[in-house]
Design a protein around this motif. Structure first.
Motif, PDB file in Angstrom:
ATOM      1  N   TYR A   1       0.850  -1.182   0.000  1.00  0.00           N
ATOM      2  CA  TYR A   1       0.000   0.000   0.000  1.00  0.00           C
ATOM      3  C   TYR A   1       0.886   1.234   0.000  1.00  0.00           C
ATOM      4  N   SER A   2       0.494   2.241  -0.784  1.00  0.00           N
ATOM      5  CA  SER A   2       1.272   3.480  -0.771  1.00  0.00           C
ATOM      6  C   SER A   2       0.396   4.677  -1.101  1.00  0.00           C
ATOM      7  N   LYS A   3       0.816   5.827  -0.567  1.00  0.00           N
ATOM      8  CA  LYS A   3       0.152   7.085  -0.890  1.00  0.00           C
ATOM      9  C   LYS A   3       1.043   8.233  -0.442  1.00  0.00           C
ATOM     10  N   SER A   4       0.836   9.381  -1.057  1.00  0.00           N
ATOM     11  CA  SER A   4       1.577  10.581  -0.689  1.00  0.00           C
ATOM     12  C   SER A   4       1.125  11.063   0.685  1.00  0.00           C
ATOM     13  N   ILE A   5       2.023  11.674   1.433  1.00  0.00           N
ATOM     14  CA  ILE A   5       1.622  12.234   2.728  1.00  0.00           C
ATOM     15  C   ILE A   5       0.696  13.434   2.550  1.00  0.00           C
ATOM     16  N   GLU A   6       0.595  13.929   1.319  1.00  0.00           N
ATOM     17  CA  GLU A   6      -0.203  15.132   1.047  1.00  0.00           C
ATOM     18  C   GLU A   6      -1.647  14.835   0.666  1.00  0.00           C
ATOM     19  N   THR A   7      -2.073  13.572   0.662  1.00  0.00           N
ATOM     20  CA  THR A   7      -3.440  13.244   0.246  1.00  0.00           C
ATOM     21  C   THR A   7      -4.209  12.552   1.361  1.00  0.00           C
ATOM     22  N   GLU A   8      -5.501  12.759   1.344  1.00  0.00           N
ATOM     23  CA  GLU A   8      -6.399  12.053   2.260  1.00  0.00           C
ATOM     24  C   GLU A   8      -7.043  10.856   1.569  1.00  0.00           C
ATOM     25  N   LYS A   9      -6.785  10.688   0.264  1.00  0.00           N
ATOM     26  CA  LYS A   9      -7.357   9.575  -0.487  1.00  0.00           C
ATOM     27  C   LYS A   9      -6.824   8.252   0.043  1.00  0.00           C
ATOM     28  N   PRO A  10      -7.568   7.158  -0.181  1.00  0.00           N
ATOM     29  CA  PRO A  10      -7.079   5.841   0.240  1.00  0.00           C
ATOM     30  C   PRO A  10      -5.778   5.484  -0.480  1.00  0.00           C
ATOM     31  N   ALA A  11      -5.038   4.611   0.114  1.00  0.00           N
ATOM     32  CA  ALA A  11      -3.766   4.163  -0.457  1.00  0.00           C
ATOM     33  C   ALA A  11      -3.991   3.326  -1.712  1.00  0.00           C
ATOM     34  N   HIS A  12      -3.036   3.386  -2.616  1.00  0.00           N
ATOM     35  CA  HIS A  12      -3.007   2.511  -3.789  1.00  0.00           C
ATOM     36  C   HIS A  12      -2.477   1.154  -3.317  1.00  0.00           C
ATOM     37  N   ALA A  13      -3.091   0.064  -3.759  1.00  0.00           N
ATOM     38  CA  ALA A  13      -2.658  -1.277  -3.369  1.00  0.00           C
ATOM     39  C   ALA A  13      -2.123  -2.028  -4.584  1.00  0.00           C
ATOM     40  N   PHE A  14      -1.016  -2.730  -4.393  1.00  0.00           N
ATOM     41  CA  PHE A  14      -0.367  -3.504  -5.446  1.00  0.00           C
ATOM     42  C   PHE A  14      -0.032  -4.870  -4.875  1.00  0.00           C
ATOM     43  N   VAL A  15      -0.482  -5.957  -5.522  1.00  0.00           N
ATOM     44  CA  VAL A  15      -0.151  -7.298  -5.062  1.00  0.00           C
ATOM     45  C   VAL A  15       1.166  -7.702  -5.716  1.00  0.00           C
ATOM     46  N   ALA A  16       2.192  -7.868  -4.894  1.00  0.00           N
ATOM     47  CA  ALA A  16       3.537  -8.182  -5.366  1.00  0.00           C
ATOM     48  C   ALA A  16       3.803  -9.681  -5.238  1.00  0.00           C
ATOM     49  N   VAL A  17       4.556 -10.201  -6.208  1.00  0.00           N
ATOM     50  CA  VAL A  17       4.938 -11.615  -6.240  1.00  0.00           C
ATOM     51  C   VAL A  17       6.455 -11.721  -6.337  1.00  0.00           C
ATOM     52  N   ALA A  18       6.967 -12.937  -6.226  1.00  0.00           N
ATOM     53  CA  ALA A  18       8.410 -13.158  -6.298  1.00  0.00           C
ATOM     54  C   ALA A  18       8.985 -12.498  -7.552  1.00  0.00           C
ATOM     55  N   GLY A  19      10.064 -11.754  -7.362  1.00  0.00           N
ATOM     56  CA  GLY A  19      10.720 -11.055  -8.459  1.00  0.00           C
ATOM     57  C   GLY A  19      10.331  -9.598  -8.569  1.00  0.00           C
ATOM     58  N   ASP A  20       9.244  -9.189  -7.904  1.00  0.00           N
ATOM     59  CA  ASP A  20       8.833  -7.785  -7.974  1.00  0.00           C
ATOM     60  C   ASP A  20       9.720  -6.912  -7.097  1.00  0.00           C
ATOM     61  N   MET A  21      10.045  -5.745  -7.619  1.00  0.00           N
ATOM     62  CA  MET A  21      10.762  -4.704  -6.878  1.00  0.00           C
ATOM     63  C   MET A  21       9.802  -3.526  -6.751  1.00  0.00           C
ATOM     64  N   ILE A  22       9.632  -3.035  -5.534  1.00  0.00           N
ATOM     65  CA  ILE A  22       8.750  -1.906  -5.271  1.00  0.00           C
ATOM     66  C   ILE A  22       9.614  -0.785  -4.692  1.00  0.00           C
ATOM     67  N   ILE A  23       9.465   0.396  -5.228  1.00  0.00           N
ATOM     68  CA  ILE A  23      10.290   1.536  -4.809  1.00  0.00           C
ATOM     69  C   ILE A  23       9.391   2.597  -4.187  1.00  0.00           C
ATOM     70  N   SER A  24       9.674   2.934  -2.920  1.00  0.00           N
ATOM     71  CA  SER A  24       8.958   4.003  -2.226  1.00  0.00           C
ATOM     72  C   SER A  24       9.930   5.146  -1.973  1.00  0.00           C
ATOM     73  N   GLU A  25       9.594   6.294  -2.529  1.00  0.00           N
ATOM     74  CA  GLU A  25      10.468   7.460  -2.422  1.00  0.00           C
ATOM     75  C   GLU A  25      10.137   8.265  -1.168  1.00  0.00           C
ATOM     76  N   PRO A  26      10.993   9.210  -0.800  1.00  0.00           N
ATOM     77  CA  PRO A  26      10.719  10.039   0.380  1.00  0.00           C
ATOM     78  C   PRO A  26       9.312  10.660   0.337  1.00  0.00           C
ATOM     79  N   PHE A  27       8.707  10.763   1.510  1.00  0.00           N
ATOM     80  CA  PHE A  27       7.382  11.344   1.726  1.00  0.00           C
ATOM     81  C   PHE A  27       6.255  10.502   1.125  1.00  0.00           C
ATOM     82  N   GLU A  28       6.524   9.229   0.881  1.00  0.00           N
ATOM     83  CA  GLU A  28       5.505   8.296   0.407  1.00  0.00           C
ATOM     84  C   GLU A  28       5.196   7.324   1.543  1.00  0.00           C
ATOM     85  N   ILE A  29       3.987   7.408   2.060  1.00  0.00           N
ATOM     86  CA  ILE A  29       3.566   6.483   3.111  1.00  0.00           C
ATOM     87  C   ILE A  29       3.450   5.097   2.490  1.00  0.00           C
ATOM     88  N   HIS A  30       3.971   4.090   3.187  1.00  0.00           N
ATOM     89  CA  HIS A  30       3.889   2.731   2.670  1.00  0.00           C
ATOM     90  C   HIS A  30       3.646   1.740   3.802  1.00  0.00           C
TER      91      HIS A  30
END
Length: 135
Positions: A70-99
């Protein structure tokens, strides 16, 4: 959040794989400056995260099992985006991204890499906790 899978065509410049009779070597990074890496195992349904970093980019590489990320910007009240990750997936969360992450029915093992202060004695120095975004 950005994602790619190391086992499929993903457009990540420079990544490759080498195979011979001994097996395969598959890149997960190329020309990345990492400050820390750790292996994290999770029981089925375990929730981790619910935080963000101000200075750290976090890379989460799925080794086995599944994980809803789950991820979302700290600047939004919207629900988080959800991504189902499997073996081999790389997920990158940058600064100020709630995860946050919730492991699947068989649990999950992942490796968390950090570009910035997020390991050893610095593990909590760039961690800012938030309410649960997995709901």
């Amino acid at each position: 959040m950005k994602t790619y899978n190391i086992y499929s065509e993903h457009g990540q410049e420079g990544l490759g794989a080498f195979t011979d009779d001994r097996g395969t070597i598959t890149d997960i990074f190329y020309k990345a400056n990492m400050n820390h890496g750790c292996v994290i195992t999770n029981q089925p349904g375990a929730v981790r995260g619910n935080h963000y970093h101000k200075f750290t980019t976090q890379y989460t590489y799925i080794v086995s099992g599944t994980l809803t990320y789950y991820s979302k910007s700290i600047e939004t009240e919207k629900p988080a985006h959800a991504f189902v990750a499997v073996a081999g997936d790389m997920i990158i969360s940058e600064p100020f991204e709630i995860h946050a992450m919730k492991s699947g029915p068989d649990g999950c093992t992942f490796i968390a890499f950090a570009e910035g202060p997020r390991g050893g004695e610095d593990y909590e120095s760039d961690t800012y906790r938030v309410d649960d975004i997995t709901q």
